[in-house]
Motif scaffolding. Structure first.
Motif, PDB file in Angstrom:
ATOM      1  N   ASP A   1      -6.078  -1.254  -4.694  1.00 25.35           N
ATOM      2  CA  ASP A   1      -5.444  -1.757  -3.402  1.00 25.35           C
ATOM      3  C   ASP A   1      -6.414  -2.831  -2.847  1.00 25.35           C
ATOM      4  OD1 ASP A   1      -3.635  -2.370  -1.354  1.00 25.35           O
ATOM      5  OD2 ASP A   1      -3.400  -0.184  -0.822  1.00 25.35           O
ATOM      6  N   GLU A   2      -6.165  -4.013  -2.903  1.00 22.69           N
ATOM      7  CA  GLU A   2      -6.814  -5.268  -2.416  1.00 22.69           C
ATOM      8  C   GLU A   2      -8.459  -4.842  -2.484  1.00 22.69           C
ATOM      9  OE1 GLU A   2      -5.739  -6.692   1.256  1.00 22.69           O
ATOM     10  OE2 GLU A   2      -3.660  -6.140   1.075  1.00 22.69           O
TER      11      GLU A   2
ATOM     12  N   SER B   1       0.967  -1.239  -0.025  1.00 26.93           N
ATOM     13  CA  SER B   1      -0.133  -0.034  -0.156  1.00 26.93           C
ATOM     14  C   SER B   1       0.873   1.389  -0.062  1.00 26.93           C
ATOM     15  CB  SER B   1      -0.970   0.114   1.127  1.00 26.93           C
ATOM     16  OG  SER B   1      -1.820  -1.045   1.249  1.00 26.93           O
TER      17      SER B   1
ATOM     18  N   GLU C   1      -7.098   0.729  -0.137  1.00 26.48           N
ATOM     19  CA  GLU C   1      -7.684  -0.315   0.268  1.00 26.48           C
ATOM     20  C   GLU C   1      -8.844  -0.412   1.421  1.00 26.48           C
ATOM     21  OE1 GLU C   1      -4.777  -2.428   2.791  1.00 26.48           O
ATOM     22  OE2 GLU C   1      -3.595  -0.480   3.335  1.00 26.48           O
TER      23      GLU C   1
HETATM   24 MG   LIG Z   1      -2.105  -2.580   2.334  1.00 23.67          MG
END
Ligand SMILES: [Mg+2]
Ligand SMILES: Nc1ncnc2c1ncn2[C@@H]1O[C@H](COP(=O)(O)OP(=O)(O)OP(=O)(O)O)[C@@H](O)[C@H]1O
Lengths: 245, 299
Positions: free
Chosen positions: A170-171, A51, A93
């Motif tokens: 992000d994710e 991240s 995220e």
């Molecule tokens: Mg992360």
């Protein structure tokens, strides 16, 4: 400063960046690149700095050393809002939906910018409502009232409003139900076919190997491994070494 | 103490109760105008603006000067608002923008410093003698046995209109969306391409302009001098805390609440003593509901 050559430079090039959170040295010289229209996966265990790498590209965390280039030009010192306008979309995220803004207003944060005609705005909105019909249904509802999966869709749709050349994802499938996961998987393909590049951070290894062309694997603030996605298998030793539990 | 409520109420004629209600609402609306600039700046920028009272005071002075030059109150109102909005933008760019991301204490010290500079500048420039702003009309209407000045009613309505316009500006239109997005998540707003530093400057300028507008509107009632900001801003701070820091609707409700309370209290005690009630409410709020009286209980 070198003048970039648009045809040969990668879209985004991260060159040996170091970052700190206070005194803790988080990234120890991360280098990677993403070509035009390319989907690149960034894997690694919790806390290795995935991240942070995305935040450094977006100018949210400032590297103390190293450079980020966009289309060959250094962007390390540009403010985040300029980077967004240059064509970098960010889907963090934790999604970071504007909870008190309606779905429509969330989208307008990216849509209402100079140089976008009303016709184009309408087109862009119709496109995301087409991909994510649930957002159309909920367009006048506050962002904070959406479910986790819906918020993820809104976060992606919101980034799409910028017509980005690259999306930092992000994710996106974290904590989502399988049905939602496959929907996110589809939208990655759609964005790819439309020509957007994606830098995809994920914990879901099979999905990342399928969706990406190339993979970087990070460990403790550096990139340890780099491979063509189609040459990697979930069962490979490197995957086990860097990602296995 | 010890007097039954019934007896207390009997002592007060019904008309007087109504008059005080009108008074309370009028004062509350004016207070709301001062407080909404303050709460806007706090809510969006996390800056407690200790120079708000001085912007209010300088606005009144620009009003005095423009009124002398043009003879038109409304022109003076507009010129003062715009001038002080520009001054606010300049203050923000030079003093507050460099402090972005630092400890909030630094912005408190900075705005406090600005307030001292502006106040002493006004004293040096305009001297200690109060100036007067002539109200645009002097008519009265009869409220029961009382001659009530039209002007007070008009200020209340204008305050409501200005606050309403602010609300519409925030609610609709791109800039309003940018401001609200910036309030909720500054980093994500930037990541969506919103020029956050400029948005913050604009917000500070709007807050400053609103302070100046209240200064001019108020001038005819209180007289213009270098310290005129203190009283109102102190009360505006009470309102902002009681209404819930940064909550525009809460500040308006709190303004009217405080206005009415002081108004009713002055039926029994002198207006100067009535202020004590506001402080009691402030202390009780801080003790028992520090997030503010007029905000929904956080989940
Ligand atoms: Mg992360
Ligand atoms: N704001 C912050 N302040 C201090 N330390 C931080 C901050 N954000 C992250 N860190 C630390 O920096 C390191 C890298 O964090 P980062 O979020 O980049 O990891 P990640 O690879 O994305 O992990 P995850 O898979 O858990 O999301 C971690 O040790 C984390 O605890």
């Amino acid at each position: 400063m070198t003048l970039g050559n648009a045809s040969t430079d990668p879209l985004v090039k991260v060159e040996d960046i170091h970052t700190y959170y206070g005194k803790s040295h988080t990234l120890h010289g991360v280098s990677l690149e993403v070509g035009r229209g390319e989907v690149v996966g960034l894997l690694g265990r919790n806390g290795v700095g995935k991240s942070t790498t995305l935040k450094a590209i977006m100018g949210i965390v400032r590297p103390s050393q190293g450079e980020v280039l966009f289309e060959g030009r250094p962007i390390t010192h540009l403010p985040t809002h300029r980077l967004a306008r240059l064509g970098i979309g960010y889907v963090p995220e934790d999604r970071r939906i504007f909870r008190l803004l309606t779905v429509m207003e969330n989208l307008r944060t990216g849509l209402d910018r100079r140089g976008v005609t009303d016709a184009r705005k309408k087109q862009l909105l119709e496109k995301v409502y087409d991909y994510f019909p649930v957002l159309a249904e909920r367009r006048n509802q506050a962002g904070g009232t959406l479910s986790g999966g819906e918020q993820q869709m809104l976060a992606i749709a919101r980034a799409m409003m910028l017509e980005p050349k690259i999306i930092l994802l992000d994710e996106p499938t974290e904590g989502l139900m399988p049905r939602m996961v496959s929907q996110i998987r589809q939208i990655i393909d759609v964005l790819h076919h439309e020509g957007a590049a994606i830098l995809l951070v994920e914990q879901n290894v099979p999905l990342t190997l399928e969706a990406s062309q190339r993979i970087y694997i990070m460990e403790k603030g550096v990139v340890r491994h780099h491979a063509v996605a189609s040459k990697l298998r979930v069962s490979d030793a490197v995957i086990h070494q860097y990602l296995g539990v | 103490m010890g007097i039954p409520l019934e007896q207390l109420l009997q002592a007060i004629p019904f008309e007087q109760l109504l008059i005080q209600t009108v008074n309370g609402i009028v004062t509350g609306m004016i207070l709301a105008l001062v407080a909404s600039g303050l709460t806007l700046i706090f809510g969006i920028m996390d800056v407690v603006n200790f120079a708000h009272g001085e912007l209010f005071m300088l606005g009144a002075y620009v009003g005095v000067i423009t009124l002398a030059a043009t003879g038109n109150f409304w022109v003076a109102l507009v010129v003062a608002t715009l001038t002080i909005a520009l001054l606010g933008a300049a203050i923000h760019v030079t003093t507050l923008r460099p402090l972005l991301g630092r400890d909030p204490l630094t912005t408190i010290l900075a705005t406090f410093g600005i307030s001292l500079v502006l106040q002493n500048y006004a004293l040096w420039q305009f001297g200690p003698v109060a100036r007067k702003i002539q109200e645009p009309f002097t008519g009265h209407f009869t409220l029961f046995y009382l001659d009530y000045p039209w002007y007070r009613l008009v200020i209340a309505l204008l305050s409501a209109a200005i606050i309403g316009a602010l609300w519409l500006f925030l609610k609709f239109g791109t800039y309003g969306i940018w401001i609200r997005a910036t309030t909720q998540d500054r980093v994500m707003a930037q990541a969506m391409g919103i020029p956050v530093p400029s948005v913050l400057t604009v917000v500070f300028a709007i807050g400053a302009g609103m302070a100046a507008a209240s200064g001019v509107l108020f001038g005819p009632l209180v007289g213009v001098n270098h310290a005129m900001g203190l009283d109102w801003v102190l009360k505006a701070f009470i309102v902002v805390v009681v209404g819930g820091m940064g909550n525009l609707g809460g500040s308006i409700a709190a303004s009217i609440f405080i206005g009415l309370m002081e108004s009713y209290a002055s039926l029994w005690v002198s207006p100067a003593q009535a202020v004590i009630f506001s402080f009691v409410v402030l202390i009780l709020t801080l003790l028992f509901r520090p997030t503010g009286l007029f905000v929904p209980t956080p989940k």
